[in-house]
Design a protein around this motif. Structure first.
Motif, short mmCIF file in Angstrom:
data_model
loop_
_atom_site.label_atom_id
_atom_site.label_comp_id
_atom_site.label_asym_id
_atom_site.label_seq_id
_atom_site.Cartn_x
_atom_site.Cartn_y
_atom_site.Cartn_z
N PRO A 98 9.27 75.64 41.07
CA PRO A 98 10.06 74.65 40.14
C PRO A 98 9.32 73.51 39.70
N ASP A 99 8.34 73.14 40.50
CA ASP A 99 7.66 71.94 40.28
C ASP A 99 6.25 72.17 39.49
N ASP A 100 6.06 73.44 38.93
CA ASP A 100 4.91 73.85 38.23
C ASP A 100 5.03 73.14 36.84
N PRO A 101 4.11 72.53 36.39
CA PRO A 101 3.93 71.79 35.04
C PRO A 101 4.42 72.86 33.96
N ALA A 102 4.03 74.13 34.19
CA ALA A 102 4.71 75.03 33.11
C ALA A 102 6.14 75.29 33.08
N VAL A 103 6.67 74.97 34.22
CA VAL A 103 8.09 74.93 34.28
C VAL A 103 8.76 73.53 33.97
N THR A 104 8.02 72.43 34.43
CA THR A 104 8.80 71.10 33.94
C THR A 104 8.34 70.63 32.65
N GLY A 105 7.46 71.44 32.06
CA GLY A 105 7.59 70.78 30.46
C GLY A 105 8.50 71.24 29.65
N PHE A 106 9.29 72.13 29.88
CA PHE A 106 10.40 72.69 29.04
C PHE A 106 11.44 71.78 29.45
N ASP A 107 12.21 71.36 28.18
CA ASP A 107 13.64 70.61 28.00
C ASP A 107 14.66 71.21 28.77
#
Length: 297
Positions: A98-107
């Motif tokens: 969940p903390d992957d930047p690929a995940v956190t970059g989504f709104d």
């Protein structure tokens, strides 16, 4: 509002699976049903004529929707940078970290599976695909016994290139049996059980033709030996018309796509199916063998 729909099939160095493509189509259909304008982005390798990410101007879109697959890696992170001004939503995806930047970059992330939520049904299950013919493809080996008459390499290159342009489900089959390899058939019964479930067989191998007709499946047979050899001879023995031969002289191309098209359509027609289910030729070879054995005693 204008949405750009992307997924792993959008990346030049991505991967286009059937599930990914169907998920993107499910999103497209949903947006179309809601009267929301959208474009789908495709890898230029997968769909050269499609809209690529390089061509999809970020200023043209209000939203980016990423469908299916795992949320990880630099390619998705680059999407966040390129489409930073867009509202970015991931749907039908797998969240591993969940903390992957690929995940956190989504709104917003509407996951099909994640560590913190119950699983959801995958988007690929929402799209009905049209039925297409299932074609078993049985290709002969080099058959060195035919010497300079062999045209196998050229025939197979042209035949498979033609097949790639047909809308069908291509199923490579091999008549060789090998109980040691799970990818191979171990018995003739296993191979014939697969053949019976086909719509037609495309083959350059004698037994590809015989096993198709034996099981009532039409065959498009191509004899890869110049002037015709055992494949064409077997077609005559079965009174089967859908056989293509290559000329005696060296030629380019070896095959006529229009002739292949014509026999393909005929094989899939009611006439072709009826001809394939006709009674097999009367057995004579075993009887002759017994006569010879009897005479030799």
């Amino acid at each position: 509002m204008r949405v750009l729909v992307a997924g792993w099939p959008s990346f030049l160095h991505g991967e286009a699976t059937a599930g990914d493509v169907l998920a993107m189509e499910a999103v497209r259909r949903g947006l179309a049903g809601a009267k929301v304008a959208c474009d789908l982005a495709w890898s230029p390798v997968f769909r050269p004529d499609g809209l690529s990410l390089d061509q999809a101007d970020p200023g043209r879109y209000t939203h980016l929707v990423f469908a299916c697959g795992p949320l990880r890696g630099p390619q998705i992170e680059e999407l966040h940078r390129r489409y930073a001004r867009c509202v970015r939503i991931a749907v039908g995806v797998s969240v591993v970290e969940p903390d992957d930047p690929a995940v956190t970059g989504f709104d917003a992330v509407l996951a099909r599976d994640s560590p913190s939520a119950a699983p959801r049904a995958d988007l690929a299950g929402l799209v009905d695909s049209p039925a297409v013919p299932v074609a078993g493809v049985v290709l002969a080996p080099g058959q060195a016994e035919y010497g300079t008459r062999r045209r196998h390499r050229g025939v197979h290159e042209e035949l498979t290139a033609w097949l790639a342009g047909r809308e069908c489900a291509r199923l490579p089959l091999d008549t060789r049996l090998d109980p040691r390899d799970w990818r191979m058939f171990a018995t003739a019964a296993e191979l014939e059980s697969a053949v019976r479930r086909l719509d037609l067989v495309v083959t350059t191998r004698l037994h590809g033709l015989v096993l198709a007709l034996k099981n009532g499946i039409p065959a498009l047979a191509v004899d890869p030996v110049a002037g015709g050899a055992k494949v064409a001879a077997q077609a005559r023995a079965w009174s089967w018309p859908a056989v293509v031969t290559v000329p005696e002289a060296e030629a380019t191309p070896l095959l006529d796509p229009a002739e292949l098209d014509r026999w393909w359509e005929w094989a899939l027609s009611p006439d072709g199916r009826a001809r394939a289910t006709a009674p097999p030729p009367a057995d004579t070879l075993v009887g002759e063998l017994l006569d010879v054995l009897g005479g030799s005693g």
